[in-house]
Design a protein around this motif. Structure first.
Motif, PDB file in Angstrom:
ATOM      1  N   ARG A   1      -6.638  -1.616  -5.474  1.00  0.00           N
ATOM      2  CA  ARG A   1      -6.401  -0.267  -4.795  1.00  0.00           C
ATOM      3  C   ARG A   1      -4.970   0.053  -4.591  1.00  0.00           C
ATOM      4  O   ARG A   1      -4.150   0.772  -5.249  1.00  0.00           O
ATOM      5  CB  ARG A   1      -6.876  -0.109  -3.382  1.00  0.00           C
ATOM      6  N   ASN A   2      -4.167  -0.961  -4.159  1.00  0.00           N
ATOM      7  CA  ASN A   2      -2.614  -0.984  -3.953  1.00  0.00           C
ATOM      8  C   ASN A   2      -1.974  -0.697  -5.342  1.00  0.00           C
ATOM      9  O   ASN A   2      -0.997   0.220  -5.597  1.00  0.00           O
ATOM     10  CB  ASN A   2      -2.174  -1.814  -3.159  1.00  0.00           C
TER      11      ASN A   2
ATOM     12  N   ASN B   1       0.426  -6.496   1.230  1.00  0.00           N
ATOM     13  CA  ASN B   1      -0.833  -7.297   1.043  1.00  0.00           C
ATOM     14  C   ASN B   1      -0.633  -8.295   0.232  1.00  0.00           C
ATOM     15  O   ASN B   1       0.169  -8.413  -0.766  1.00  0.00           O
ATOM     16  CB  ASN B   1      -1.832  -6.246   0.303  1.00  0.00           C
TER      17      ASN B   1
ATOM     18  N   ASP C   1       0.851  -1.308  -0.068  1.00  0.00           N
ATOM     19  CA  ASP C   1      -0.103  -0.011  -0.114  1.00  0.00           C
ATOM     20  C   ASP C   1       1.000   1.255  -0.097  1.00  0.00           C
ATOM     21  O   ASP C   1       2.182   1.151  -0.005  1.00  0.00           O
ATOM     22  CB  ASP C   1      -0.896   0.007   0.998  1.00  0.00           C
TER      23      ASP C   1
ATOM     24  N   ALA D   1      -7.261  -3.001   5.781  1.00  0.00           N
ATOM     25  CA  ALA D   1      -6.400  -2.751   4.698  1.00  0.00           C
ATOM     26  C   ALA D   1      -4.842  -2.573   5.254  1.00  0.00           C
ATOM     27  O   ALA D   1      -4.113  -3.131   4.668  1.00  0.00           O
ATOM     28  CB  ALA D   1      -6.792  -1.438   4.026  1.00  0.00           C
ATOM     29  N   HIS D   2      -4.848  -2.555   6.540  1.00  0.00           N
ATOM     30  CA  HIS D   2      -3.439  -2.238   7.155  1.00  0.00           C
ATOM     31  C   HIS D   2      -2.847  -3.431   7.453  1.00  0.00           C
ATOM     32  O   HIS D   2      -1.791  -3.762   8.082  1.00  0.00           O
ATOM     33  CB  HIS D   2      -3.397  -1.219   8.004  1.00  0.00           C
TER      34      HIS D   2
ATOM     35  N   ASP E   1      -8.459  -4.214  -1.550  1.00  0.00           N
ATOM     36  CA  ASP E   1      -7.149  -3.797  -1.182  1.00  0.00           C
ATOM     37  C   ASP E   1      -5.967  -4.294  -2.582  1.00  0.00           C
ATOM     38  O   ASP E   1      -5.413  -3.112  -2.607  1.00  0.00           O
ATOM     39  CB  ASP E   1      -6.573  -4.376  -0.099  1.00  0.00           C
TER      40      ASP E   1
END
Ligand SMILES: Cc1cc2nc3c(=O)[nH]c(=O)nc-3n(C[C@H](O)[C@H](O)[C@H](O)COP(=O)(O)O)c2cc1C
Length: 198
Positions: free
Chosen positions: A68-69, A39, A33, A98-99, A65
């Motif tokens: 998005r990343n 991820n 990310d 997400a984290h 995720d």
């Protein structure tokens, strides 16, 4: 049986379509990310779409995720999912914040890539280092709750465990690829048939 997808009136408890397009390869996609947190997640709407240049793609059911990343950082790795890693693959499909680093969640080891920032799964027998090309939003009804997107990447580099390169050929059967079928089912390869091209 026969049914039409406009109504999906198959009368079965679960949609049978994914059980027909099987086995599907699994792209076990690692990315970073914007803060550099790794991820990892499996995608079975995944394939090699072209060679020279080599292009892979996976479809994401809504923006998850990984998509998005990749759109933010511009790269990702497709890690080879093998049968021995089934529980790790499955664990990384868990819907988590997400984290959360799914490498840690699944007890997997990160290893650095050479040409991209995204890390590789050290336990995987092969890896494709990919540069993001673009996202193609797939057609959908206007009121559709779920929008699918095809994320495309160019394969920049390929890692293969030398133990599986025999007499100049990759022994895919020996690599024991884990594949996806319908429902909760995964598939294993049962054998190889070869034919000369006509
Ligand atoms: C074997 C397997 C294959 C999957 N394939 C897909 C897929 O092709 N597309 C998708 O949107 N989700 C797929 N999923 C679900 C995602 O892995 C899951 O939603 C995951 O949490 C997404 O992670 P991310 O948000 O970190 O990208 C699959 C799950 C499993 C177990």
């Amino acid at each position: 049986m026969y049914y039409e997808t406009a109504t999906n009136d198959h009368g079965l408890p679960h949609d049978p379509l994914k059980a027909l397009i099987a086995p599907r390869p699994i792209g076990w996609i690692s990315s970073l990310d914007a803060e550099g947190i790794p991820n990892l997640a499996p995608y079975s709407f995944f394939n090699l779409l072209a060679t020279n240049p080599a292009i892979v793609g996976f479809s994401s059911a809504s923006k998850k995720d990984s998509q998005r990343n990749i759109e933010v950082t511009g790269d990702f790795v497709c890690n080879f999912a093998s049968v021995d890693l089934i529980d790790s693959v499955n664990a990384t499909a868990k819907h988590v914040a997400a984290h959360v680093n799914e490498f840690e969640l699944a007890g997997l080891t990160q290893s650095e890539s050479r040409l991209v920032k995204a890390p590789r799964v050290a336990e995987a027998r092969a890896h494709l280092e990919c540069r993001y090309i673009k996202t193609v939003e797939l057609p959908h009804e206007e009121d559709s709750e779920m929008v699918w997107s095809l994320v495309l990447g160019r394969v920049l580099a390929v890692h293969i465990d030398d133990a599986y390169v025999r007499d100049g050929l990759v022994d895919t059967l020996a690599m024991e690829p884990l594949t996806r079928m319908g429902y909760l089912d995964y598939g294993v390869l049962g054998g190889v048939l070869s034919r000369e091209r006509p």
